[in-house]
Design an enzyme around this catalytic site. Structure first.
Site, PDB file in Angstrom:
ATOM      1  N   HIS A  91      25.865  56.468  13.041  1.00 27.33           N
ATOM      2  CA  HIS A  91      24.699  55.701  12.609  1.00 27.33           C
ATOM      3  C   HIS A  91      23.505  55.948  13.529  1.00 27.33           C
ATOM      4  CE1 HIS A  91      27.319  53.641   9.849  1.00 27.33           C
ATOM      5  NE2 HIS A  91      28.054  53.149  10.821  1.00 27.33           N
ATOM      6  N   HIS A 118      20.943  51.778  22.405  1.00 28.06           N
ATOM      7  CA  HIS A 118      20.914  52.780  21.337  1.00 28.06           C
ATOM      8  C   HIS A 118      19.511  52.892  20.770  1.00 28.06           C
ATOM      9  CE1 HIS A 118      21.710  48.987  19.119  1.00 28.06           C
ATOM     10  NE2 HIS A 118      20.817  49.509  18.302  1.00 28.06           N
ATOM     11  N   HIS A 120      16.805  53.921  17.243  1.00 32.44           N
ATOM     12  CA  HIS A 120      16.530  54.102  15.817  1.00 32.44           C
ATOM     13  C   HIS A 120      15.314  55.005  15.694  1.00 32.44           C
ATOM     14  CE1 HIS A 120      19.216  50.688  14.794  1.00 32.44           C
ATOM     15  NE2 HIS A 120      18.782  50.201  15.947  1.00 32.44           N
ATOM     16  N   GLU A 130      12.193  49.952  14.106  1.00 31.22           N
ATOM     17  CA  GLU A 130      12.619  48.906  13.174  1.00 31.22           C
ATOM     18  C   GLU A 130      11.590  47.791  13.126  1.00 31.22           C
ATOM     19  OE1 GLU A 130      16.923  48.105  14.157  1.00 31.22           O
ATOM     20  OE2 GLU A 130      17.063  49.244  12.291  1.00 31.22           O
ATOM     21  N   HIS A 143      17.036  49.775  21.646  1.00 32.40           N
ATOM     22  CA  HIS A 143      17.658  48.446  21.689  1.00 32.40           C
ATOM     23  C   HIS A 143      18.654  48.384  22.839  1.00 32.40           C
ATOM     24  CE1 HIS A 143      16.777  47.633  17.168  1.00 32.40           C
ATOM     25  NE2 HIS A 143      15.747  47.344  17.960  1.00 32.40           N
ATOM     26  N   THR A 227      20.634  44.361  13.356  1.00 35.01           N
ATOM     27  CA  THR A 227      19.947  45.083  12.274  1.00 35.01           C
ATOM     28  C   THR A 227      20.884  46.020  11.523  1.00 35.01           C
ATOM     29  OG1 THR A 227      19.211  46.898  13.686  1.00 35.01           O
ATOM     30  CG2 THR A 227      17.764  44.975  13.537  1.00 35.01           C
TER      31      THR A 227
HETATM   32 ZN   LIG Z   1      19.565  48.653  16.984  1.00 33.45          ZN
END
Ligand SMILES: [Zn+2]
Ligand SMILES: *[C@@H]1O[C@H](CO)[C@@H](O)[C@H](O)[C@H]1NC(C)=O
Length: 299
Positions: A91, A118, A120, A130, A143, A227
């Site tokens: 992911h 991690h 995004h 995000e 994050h 999220t």
């Molecule tokens: Zn995250």
């Protein structure tokens, strides 16, 4: 009028349902890049259909001064031996941390222990953060995940204040100051192209090194969710609005190095962010002690 199905036909339907049901359970993991399992389909998973979801668009004019908030103390963030394992989990890219680092501060109901961090992102050419600030999104969002009093992540999901997640934005900048930690980390991504790949870390960088340029003396605070499914509404969010400038090369390494599954399948790991969710009537607070940012409208 429809005729009543003969018994053999009913039998066929049952068999078909069994086959479909079986394949549904085994194949349909949540994802970002397909309409069959992307964010629009998550409402049926965990709390993803809840009223207090993340991420959100932070409308700074709606933020109230958080007199209950204070500066955040970071313990163990500078320790280079803390980052332990770099993982492609199918992911996003994640760094698992050796236990012991933590944050605390006024406004956090406990000490929160660092578990992992991690990212995004989207393509190099599109914003992949995000959260948004006044509708603006950034290239990448970091994050940093902590749990209350060192709870396990399973326990934290069941506690309305189980997680404290710190969010930082990364912004592509041709004139970014040279930051070795970002170059080192983004270069390491080439070692984890496929789902399940991981690479042991041996003091190549510290989390503090990644945050060196950040002004951590002002932030936004609200209560929301993870999220990703199960989207548990158990997160105290802290969003630092000052983006971290990084070179275009760093952004490119994030957006071009990884795949959601295998290289062969060719699903590039991009667009791995959840769209913003309704804020509804939650409370948004800000904290600042920066002499440059007395006015929250200018964050
Ligand atoms: Zn995250
Ligand atoms: C936190 O929990 C982990 C995993 O259960 C454990 O190994 C570690 O010793 C704990 N750390 C502290 C500081 O309590």
């Amino acid at each position: 009028m429809e005729s009543i199905n003969p018994p053999w036909k009913l039998g066929m339907h049952v068999l078909l349902l069994l086959l479909l049901g079986g394949s549904y359970v085994s194949c349909e993991e949540w994802c970002y890049d397909k309409s069959s399992c992307g964010p629009r389909t998550w409402y049926s998973l965990g709390q993803c259909n809840g009223a207090n979801q993340s991420p959100i668009n932070i409308e700074t004019r709606k933020a109230m001064p958080g007199s209950h908030l204070g500066p955040i103390d970071f313990i163990g963030y500078e320790d280079r031996l803390r980052p332990q394992l770099l993982v492609n989990n199918g992911h996003y890219a994640e760094v698992e941390m050796k236990s012991g680092a933590a944050i605390f501060g006024r406004g956090l109901p406990a000490t929160y222990y660092l578990k992992s961090f991690h990212f995004h992102w989207d393509k190099s050419s599109a914003p992949g953060s995000e959260h948004a600030v006044n509708g603006k999104r950034y290239d990448i969002e970091l994050h940093i995940v902590h749990t209350k009093n060192n709870m396990s992540t399973e326990q934290a999901r069941k506690d309305p204040e189980g997680y404290a997640v710190l969010a930082f934005f990364l912004k592509k900048d041709n004139y970014a100051p040279k930051m070795n930690a970002w170059k080192t980390l983004s270069d390491l991504l080439e070692f984890i192209p496929e789902k399940g790949n991981s690479r042991q870390l041996h003091g190549e960088f510290s989390l503090g090194g990644l945050l060196k340029t950040v002004d951590d003396s002002h932030y936004y605070r609200y209560h929301g969710s993870l999220t990703t499914p199960p989207c548990s509404e158990s997160v105290i969010w802290t969003i630092f609005p000052d983006p971290i400038p990084v070179s275009p090369q760093v952004v490119k390494k994030f957006t071009q190095s990884l795949y959601f599954t295998t290289r062969k399948e060719g699903r590039r790991m991009q667009n791995n962010f959840r769209p913003v969710q309704p804020f509804r009537n939650r409370k948004l607070f800000y904290f600042t002690e920066s002499k440059y940012h007395h006015d929250p409208y200018q964050f």
